[in-house]
Design a protein around this motif. Structure first.
Motif, PDB file in Angstrom:
ATOM      1  N   TRP A  27       0.817  -1.225   0.000  1.00  0.00           N
ATOM      2  CA  TRP A  27       0.000   0.000   0.000  1.00  0.00           C
ATOM      3  C   TRP A  27       0.843   1.265   0.000  1.00  0.00           C
ATOM      4  O   TRP A  27       0.412   2.290  -0.501  1.00  0.00           O
ATOM      5  CB  TRP A  27      -0.957   0.001   1.195  1.00  0.00           C
TER       6      TRP A  27
ATOM      7  N   ILE B 144      -8.946  -6.198   1.544  1.00  0.00           N
ATOM      8  CA  ILE B 144      -9.532  -5.357   0.483  1.00  0.00           C
ATOM      9  C   ILE B 144      -8.418  -4.720  -0.337  1.00  0.00           C
ATOM     10  O   ILE B 144      -7.368  -4.352   0.195  1.00  0.00           O
ATOM     11  CB  ILE B 144     -10.473  -4.276   1.082  1.00  0.00           C
TER      12      ILE B 144
ATOM     13  N   VAL C  71      -7.974  -2.277  -4.243  1.00  0.00           N
ATOM     14  CA  VAL C  71      -8.535  -1.674  -5.456  1.00  0.00           C
ATOM     15  C   VAL C  71      -7.360  -1.335  -6.369  1.00  0.00           C
ATOM     16  O   VAL C  71      -6.314  -0.857  -5.895  1.00  0.00           O
ATOM     17  CB  VAL C  71      -9.353  -0.405  -5.106  1.00  0.00           C
TER      18      VAL C  71
ATOM     19  N   ARG D  72      -8.644   3.996  -7.567  1.00  0.00           N
ATOM     20  CA  ARG D  72      -8.795   4.408  -6.163  1.00  0.00           C
ATOM     21  C   ARG D  72      -9.464   5.774  -6.052  1.00  0.00           C
ATOM     22  O   ARG D  72      -9.394   6.588  -6.971  1.00  0.00           O
ATOM     23  CB  ARG D  72      -7.437   4.409  -5.471  1.00  0.00           C
ATOM     24  N   ALA D  73     -10.076   5.999  -4.887  1.00  0.00           N
ATOM     25  CA  ALA D  73     -10.742   7.275  -4.569  1.00  0.00           C
ATOM     26  C   ALA D  73     -11.927   7.562  -5.478  1.00  0.00           C
ATOM     27  O   ALA D  73     -12.234   8.714  -5.773  1.00  0.00           O
ATOM     28  CB  ALA D  73      -9.740   8.439  -4.586  1.00  0.00           C
ATOM     29  N   HIS D  74     -12.602   6.488  -5.941  1.00  0.00           N
ATOM     30  CA  HIS D  74     -13.834   6.634  -6.723  1.00  0.00           C
ATOM     31  C   HIS D  74     -15.010   5.958  -6.029  1.00  0.00           C
ATOM     32  O   HIS D  74     -16.048   5.731  -6.660  1.00  0.00           O
ATOM     33  CB  HIS D  74     -13.666   6.014  -8.117  1.00  0.00           C
ATOM     34  N   GLY D  75     -14.824   5.585  -4.778  1.00  0.00           N
ATOM     35  CA  GLY D  75     -15.934   4.957  -4.052  1.00  0.00           C
ATOM     36  C   GLY D  75     -15.994   3.444  -4.169  1.00  0.00           C
ATOM     37  O   GLY D  75     -16.897   2.815  -3.622  1.00  0.00           O
TER      38      GLY D  75
ATOM     39  N   GLY E 163     -13.825   1.110  -3.017  1.00  0.00           N
ATOM     40  CA  GLY E 163     -13.490   0.449  -1.749  1.00  0.00           C
ATOM     41  C   GLY E 163     -14.656   0.482  -0.773  1.00  0.00           C
ATOM     42  O   GLY E 163     -14.989  -0.536  -0.145  1.00  0.00           O
ATOM     43  N   ARG E 164     -15.283   1.641  -0.650  1.00  0.00           N
ATOM     44  CA  ARG E 164     -16.420   1.748   0.282  1.00  0.00           C
ATOM     45  C   ARG E 164     -17.574   0.833  -0.156  1.00  0.00           C
ATOM     46  O   ARG E 164     -18.176   0.145   0.675  1.00  0.00           O
ATOM     47  CB  ARG E 164     -16.903   3.199   0.372  1.00  0.00           C
TER      48      ARG E 164
ATOM     49  N   SER F 141      -6.779  -5.956   9.691  1.00  0.00           N
ATOM     50  CA  SER F 141      -5.540  -5.391  10.216  1.00  0.00           C
ATOM     51  C   SER F 141      -5.084  -4.296   9.276  1.00  0.00           C
ATOM     52  O   SER F 141      -5.131  -4.465   8.056  1.00  0.00           O
ATOM     53  CB  SER F 141      -4.463  -6.477  10.298  1.00  0.00           C
TER      54      SER F 141
ATOM     55  N   ASN G 273      -1.765   4.182   6.952  1.00  0.00           N
ATOM     56  CA  ASN G 273      -2.580   3.870   5.783  1.00  0.00           C
ATOM     57  C   ASN G 273      -3.922   4.592   5.913  1.00  0.00           C
ATOM     58  O   ASN G 273      -4.652   4.386   6.883  1.00  0.00           O
ATOM     59  CB  ASN G 273      -2.794   2.360   5.679  1.00  0.00           C
ATOM     60  N   PHE G 274      -4.245   5.444   4.913  1.00  0.00           N
ATOM     61  CA  PHE G 274      -5.487   6.217   5.006  1.00  0.00           C
ATOM     62  C   PHE G 274      -6.709   5.311   5.023  1.00  0.00           C
ATOM     63  O   PHE G 274      -7.813   5.748   5.347  1.00  0.00           O
ATOM     64  CB  PHE G 274      -5.607   7.239   3.881  1.00  0.00           C
TER      65      PHE G 274
ATOM     66  N   TYR H 186     -12.249   2.651   7.149  1.00  0.00           N
ATOM     67  CA  TYR H 186     -12.747   1.632   8.074  1.00  0.00           C
ATOM     68  C   TYR H 186     -13.492   2.273   9.245  1.00  0.00           C
ATOM     69  O   TYR H 186     -14.557   1.810   9.649  1.00  0.00           O
ATOM     70  CB  TYR H 186     -11.599   0.777   8.612  1.00  0.00           C
TER      71      TYR H 186
HETATM   72  C1  LIG Z   1      -7.800   1.250   0.769  1.00  0.00           C
HETATM   73  C2  LIG Z   1      -8.562   1.069  -0.521  1.00  0.00           C
HETATM   74  C3  LIG Z   1      -9.096  -0.356  -0.591  1.00  0.00           C
HETATM   75  C4  LIG Z   1      -9.749   2.048  -0.523  1.00  0.00           C
HETATM   76  O1  LIG Z   1     -10.451   1.905  -1.731  1.00  0.00           O
HETATM   77  P1  LIG Z   1     -10.852   3.200  -2.573  1.00  0.00           P
HETATM   78  O2  LIG Z   1     -11.725   2.724  -3.682  1.00  0.00           O
HETATM   79  O3  LIG Z   1      -9.624   3.950  -2.921  1.00  0.00           O
HETATM   80  O4  LIG Z   1     -11.686   4.010  -1.466  1.00  0.00           O
HETATM   81  P2  LIG Z   1     -12.957   4.940  -1.662  1.00  0.00           P
HETATM   82  O5  LIG Z   1     -12.857   5.699  -2.942  1.00  0.00           O
HETATM   83  O6  LIG Z   1     -14.195   4.137  -1.451  1.00  0.00           O
HETATM   84  O7  LIG Z   1     -12.740   5.974  -0.476  1.00  0.00           O
HETATM   85  C5  LIG Z   1     -13.161   5.696   0.817  1.00  0.00           C
HETATM   86  C6  LIG Z   1     -12.544   6.703   1.786  1.00  0.00           C
HETATM   87  O8  LIG Z   1     -11.131   6.511   1.834  1.00  0.00           O
HETATM   88  C7  LIG Z   1     -10.489   7.773   1.980  1.00  0.00           C
HETATM   89  N1  LIG Z   1      -9.607   7.975   0.845  1.00  0.00           N
HETATM   90  C8  LIG Z   1      -9.723   7.471  -0.397  1.00  0.00           C
HETATM   91  N2  LIG Z   1      -8.659   7.822  -1.153  1.00  0.00           N
HETATM   92  C9  LIG Z   1      -7.877   8.576  -0.345  1.00  0.00           C
HETATM   93  C10 LIG Z   1      -6.618   9.220  -0.536  1.00  0.00           C
HETATM   94  N3  LIG Z   1      -5.954   9.159  -1.710  1.00  0.00           N
HETATM   95  N4  LIG Z   1      -6.081   9.870   0.511  1.00  0.00           N
HETATM   96  C11 LIG Z   1      -6.726   9.935   1.696  1.00  0.00           C
HETATM   97  N5  LIG Z   1      -7.923   9.339   1.929  1.00  0.00           N
HETATM   98  C12 LIG Z   1      -8.477   8.680   0.909  1.00  0.00           C
HETATM   99  C13 LIG Z   1     -11.531   8.809   2.091  1.00  0.00           C
HETATM  100  O9  LIG Z   1     -11.779   8.963   3.473  1.00  0.00           O
HETATM  101  C14 LIG Z   1     -12.710   8.156   1.423  1.00  0.00           C
HETATM  102  O10 LIG Z   1     -13.863   8.653   2.009  1.00  0.00           O
HETATM  103  P3  LIG Z   1     -14.911   9.553   1.177  1.00  0.00           P
HETATM  104  O11 LIG Z   1     -15.799   8.545   0.529  1.00  0.00           O
HETATM  105  O12 LIG Z   1     -15.590  10.319   2.238  1.00  0.00           O
HETATM  106  O13 LIG Z   1     -14.134  10.376   0.203  1.00  0.00           O
HETATM  107  C15 LIG Z   1      -7.678   1.337  -1.788  1.00  0.00           C
HETATM  108  O14 LIG Z   1      -7.249   2.672  -1.761  1.00  0.00           O
HETATM  109  C16 LIG Z   1      -6.477   0.404  -1.914  1.00  0.00           C
HETATM  110  O15 LIG Z   1      -6.551  -0.633  -2.550  1.00  0.00           O
HETATM  111  N6  LIG Z   1      -5.338   0.779  -1.299  1.00  0.00           N
HETATM  112  C17 LIG Z   1      -4.146  -0.033  -1.365  1.00  0.00           C
HETATM  113  C18 LIG Z   1      -4.317  -1.359  -0.685  1.00  0.00           C
HETATM  114  C19 LIG Z   1      -4.666  -1.208   0.777  1.00  0.00           C
HETATM  115  O16 LIG Z   1      -4.173  -0.336   1.458  1.00  0.00           O
HETATM  116  N7  LIG Z   1      -5.533  -2.109   1.238  1.00  0.00           N
HETATM  117  C20 LIG Z   1      -5.957  -2.118   2.623  1.00  0.00           C
HETATM  118  C21 LIG Z   1      -4.931  -2.765   3.483  1.00  0.00           C
HETATM  119  S1  LIG Z   1      -5.469  -2.768   5.167  1.00  0.00           S
END
Ligand SMILES: CC(C)(COP(=O)(O)OP(=O)(O)OC[C@H]1O[C@@H](n2cnc3c(N)ncnc32)[C@H](O)[C@@H]1OP(=O)(O)O)[C@@H](O)C(=O)NCCC(=O)NCCS
Length: 164
Positions: free
Chosen positions: A28, A97, A99, A104-107, A109-110, A131, A136-137, A142
């Motif tokens: 990540w 999880i 993405v 990323r940041a398109h909803g 993950g949520r 865990s 990690n943002f 979560y």
């Molecule tokens: C963590 C992860 C699964 C989230 O998926 P995503 O599709 O990017 O997340 P979403 O677009 O649904 O965003 C959900 C929230 O995450 C936060 N977020 C998303 N992108 C962010 C960024 N670049 N910086 C900070 N916060 C961010 C925001 O709080 C967002 O909330 P919002 O809906 O109010 O904007 C994805 O970024 C990922 O695969 N990361 C790398 C792998 C990883 O870290 N996995 C988890 C290990 S525990």
């Protein structure tokens, strides 16, 4: 403008994509990219995916308009003898999880997290765990989905969501 994707249940055929998402989760940190073979040969990581899909495994895959997989969230029950990083007890599934970076940041993950937690609830689980490493943002995501830190480890925390 919201990008177009949908979420479908994961199948046995999704194993290779889920393995890619284990690599995304392990890598990540930007710039901290470890090669896939190094991650996937380590039991700390491959225990989340080995033998997918086993009885008790459940997951969801997000796909784009062309039906290409772009993200996944799933859970499995790991035994006390070979626990995951987020193990809290027998009967509590642990989720993973990931993405694809360009999505990323398109909803996505949520949406995946919500589908998976709904599924765990309707399957009768009272809790689900994960865990997350400090920094990690994803932990903001979560927390906003109802997970709370139950155990602070070395550089990573265990978070649990109550499902009922
Ligand atoms: C963590 C992860 C699964 C989230 O998926 P995503 O599709 O990017 O997340 P979403 O677009 O649904 O965003 C959900 C929230 O995450 C936060 N977020 C998303 N992108 C962010 C960024 N670049 N910086 C900070 N916060 C961010 C925001 O709080 C967002 O909330 P919002 O809906 O109010 O904007 C994805 O970024 C990922 O695969 N990361 C790398 C792998 C990883 O870290 N996995 C988890 C290990 S525990």
């Amino acid at each position: 403008m919201s990008a177009s994707f949908r979420v479908r249940p994961a199948t046995q055929a999704d194993g290779a994509f889920l393995a890619d998402m284990v690599v995304e989760a392990a890598n990540w940190r930007q710039g901290g990219a470890r090669p896939k073979h190094q991650i996937m040969t380590h039991p700390d990581h491959n225990r989340y995916i080995t033998g997918w899909m086993r009885p008790g495994d459940a997951g969801f895959v997000a796909v784009d308009a062309q039906d290409e997989a772009i993200g996944a969230a799933w859970y499995r029950m790991l035994p006390r003898t070979e626990p995951g990083f987020g193990y809290v007890g027998t009967g509590v599934p642990e989720l993973i999880i990931g993405v694809r970076p360009i999505w990323r940041a398109h909803g996505v993950g949520r949406a995946l997290l919500q589908r998976l937690c709904d599924h765990a609830r309707s399957s009768g689980f009272g809790r689900i765990s994960l865990s997350v490493e400090r920094g990690n943002f994803a932990r903001q995501l979560y927390r906003s989905e109802g997970f709370a830190v139950t155990e602070a480890g070395h550089g990573r925390d265990t978070m649990v969501k109550r499902l009922r």
